[in-house]
Design a protein around this motif. Structure first.
Motif, mmCIF file in Angstrom:
data_model
loop_
_atom_site.group_PDB
_atom_site.id
_atom_site.type_symbol
_atom_site.label_atom_id
_atom_site.label_comp_id
_atom_site.label_asym_id
_atom_site.label_seq_id
_atom_site.Cartn_x
_atom_site.Cartn_y
_atom_site.Cartn_z
ATOM 1 N N ASN A 1 69.273 56.255 92.306
ATOM 2 C CA ASN A 1 69.622 55.096 91.494
ATOM 3 C C ASN A 1 69.232 55.290 90.029
ATOM 4 O O ASN A 1 69.950 54.857 89.117
ATOM 5 N N ASP B 1 65.762 55.965 95.595
ATOM 6 C CA ASP B 1 65.317 55.412 94.316
ATOM 7 C C ASP B 1 65.608 56.395 93.187
ATOM 8 O O ASP B 1 66.067 55.993 92.105
ATOM 9 N N ALA C 1 76.335 53.382 97.174
ATOM 10 C CA ALA C 1 75.639 53.364 95.889
ATOM 11 C C ALA C 1 76.357 54.158 94.802
ATOM 12 O O ALA C 1 75.990 54.069 93.635
ATOM 13 N N HIS D 1 71.890 57.762 88.650
ATOM 14 C CA HIS D 1 73.203 57.127 88.538
ATOM 15 C C HIS D 1 73.244 56.123 87.388
ATOM 16 O O HIS D 1 74.255 56.018 86.681
#
Length: 287
Positions: free
Chosen positions: A69, A66, A104, A72
Motif C-alpha cells: 500500500n 502494508d 488493492a 502503490h
C-alpha cells in the motif's frame, strides 16, 4: 485498462522487462521517476527494511500488504508484482493473499512452493509435494479471476530435488494456468533454457542480482536466453545500505554528511516539497 491488463500488454512487447525491487514509498517513487513502468515488491527487501534482517519467512502477510500500500500510494501508475511468498498458509490462505493484492491494485502476485513454516535453519529450501504445490497454484489461479491479477508461479525445488523435478513443476504450473513462470536457483544456462522451454511460450522471470549461488546472466544474456522479466532485489537495497553506512561514518568522523549525499535542494525536490505546496495552495485560507 487496469493494472493486470497493462502488464499483459507490456509483456507482449519485445525485449526484457527490467523490474527494480522496491519496499516503500521512497523506493517506489524513485523507480518511477527513473522511468521504470514496473517494480517488484520484494520480500527480501521488505524484511531488510522492516526487520533489519534476512529473508527467512519472518515477514507476515500484513506487513507485506502494508508495504504494498505504501508503494502503490507513492507510485500509483507503477505496475507492481507483489511477492506473495508461500501464500502464508494453505490453498485457502493463498486465495486470500491473491484476492487482497488484486483488489488493492497489484498487477501480479508471486506464489511459491516452499514449505511453511520453514525449518529452523537458514540453509536449504524444502518444498511441498508436487500435488500440494499444484493445488496452491490452482487456488491462486482461481482466486485471480476476480481481479484479473497475473499469477507468477515459482518453484524453489531445484537445490533440493533437482532440475528434472523443477522443470516438471513448471510444466505443471503452465497447465494449471499460471501466467508467469519462475525457476529459482538455476545452476547454468542449460538449466535456464530448459525452464524457459517448459514455460511453453509464457513469460519467464529471473532474479539477476549477483551474490547468490545461482546463474546470474547480464540483461543482454538474459534476454537471449529467453527471460522476459529480470528483477534486481539488491539493485537499490545494497547502495542504500552503503549510503547510510557512509552517512553514519561521516557523523562519527565529525562531519555533517557523506561526500555522496544529495545536496539539500535536490533532496527536497526528490521528496516533493514543491509538489506539496502546489497541491495545498487551493486550500489555504486567506489571511
Amino acid at each position: 485498462m487496469n493494472y493486470p491488463d497493462r502488464l499483459r500488454a507490456l509483456l507482449a512487447k519485445p525485449g526484457l522487462v527490467v523490474m527494480p525491487a522496491v519496499w516503500d514509498g521512497l523506493t517506489a517513487k524513485l523507480a518511477a521517476a527513473a522511468g521504470f513502468q514496473t517494480a517488484f515488491l520484494s520480500g527480501s527487501c521488505v524484511a531488510a527494511s522492516r526487520l533489519g534482517g534476512p529473508d527467512l519467512d519472518l515477514i507476515s502477510f500484513g506487513e507485506m500488504f502494508d508495504s504494498f500500500n505504501m508503494v502503490h500510494a507513492a507510485a500509483p501508475q507503477t505496475l507492481v508484482l507483489a511477492d506473495g511468498d508461500h501464500g502464508y498458509g494453505n490453498a485457502m490462505n493463498v486465495q486470500r493473499t491473491v484476492r487482497a493484492y488484486g483488489r488493492a491494485g497489484a498487477a501480479a502476485v508471486l506464489i511459491e512452493d516452499k514449505i511453511t513454516p520453514r525449518a529452523l535453519t537458514a540453509a536449504g529450501k524444502p518444498c511441498l509435494s508436487r500435488d500440494e504445490a499444484r493445488m496452491k497454484i490452482r487456488a491462486a489461479v482461481e482466486a485471480a479471476k476476480e481481479s484479473g491479477i497475473l499469477v507468477l508461479a515459482r518453484t524453489d525445488c531445484r537445490p533440493t530435488q533437482g532440475i528434472d523435478e523443477a522443470v516438471a513443476r513448471i510444466e505443471m504450473y503452465v497447465k494449471e494456468g499460471a501466467d508467469i513462470l519462475f525457476l529459482d536457483s538455476p545452476a547454468d544456462d542449460g538449466e535456464i533454457r530448459r525452464a524457459v522451454a517448459a514455460a511453453g511460450g509464457k513469460p519467464s522471470f529471473a532474479v539477476l542480482s549477483p551474490g547468490a549461488p545461482r546463474a546470474t546472466p547480464s540483461q543482454k544474456e538474459a534476454a537471449a536466453l529467453g527471460f522476459k522479466i529480470g528483477t534486481y532485489p539488491t539493485g537499490m537495497l545494497s547502495p542504500a545500505a552503503a549510503g547510510m553506512k557512509a552517512g553514519l561514518a561521516a557523523l562519527i568522523a565529525g562531519g555533517a554528511e557523506a561526500a555522496s549525499a544529495m545536496p539539500p535542494p535536490e533532496l527536497r525536490a526528490t521528496l516533493g516539497y514543491a509538489d506539496y505546496d502546489a497541491a495545498a495552495k487551493p486550500f489555504i485560507v486567506p489571511a
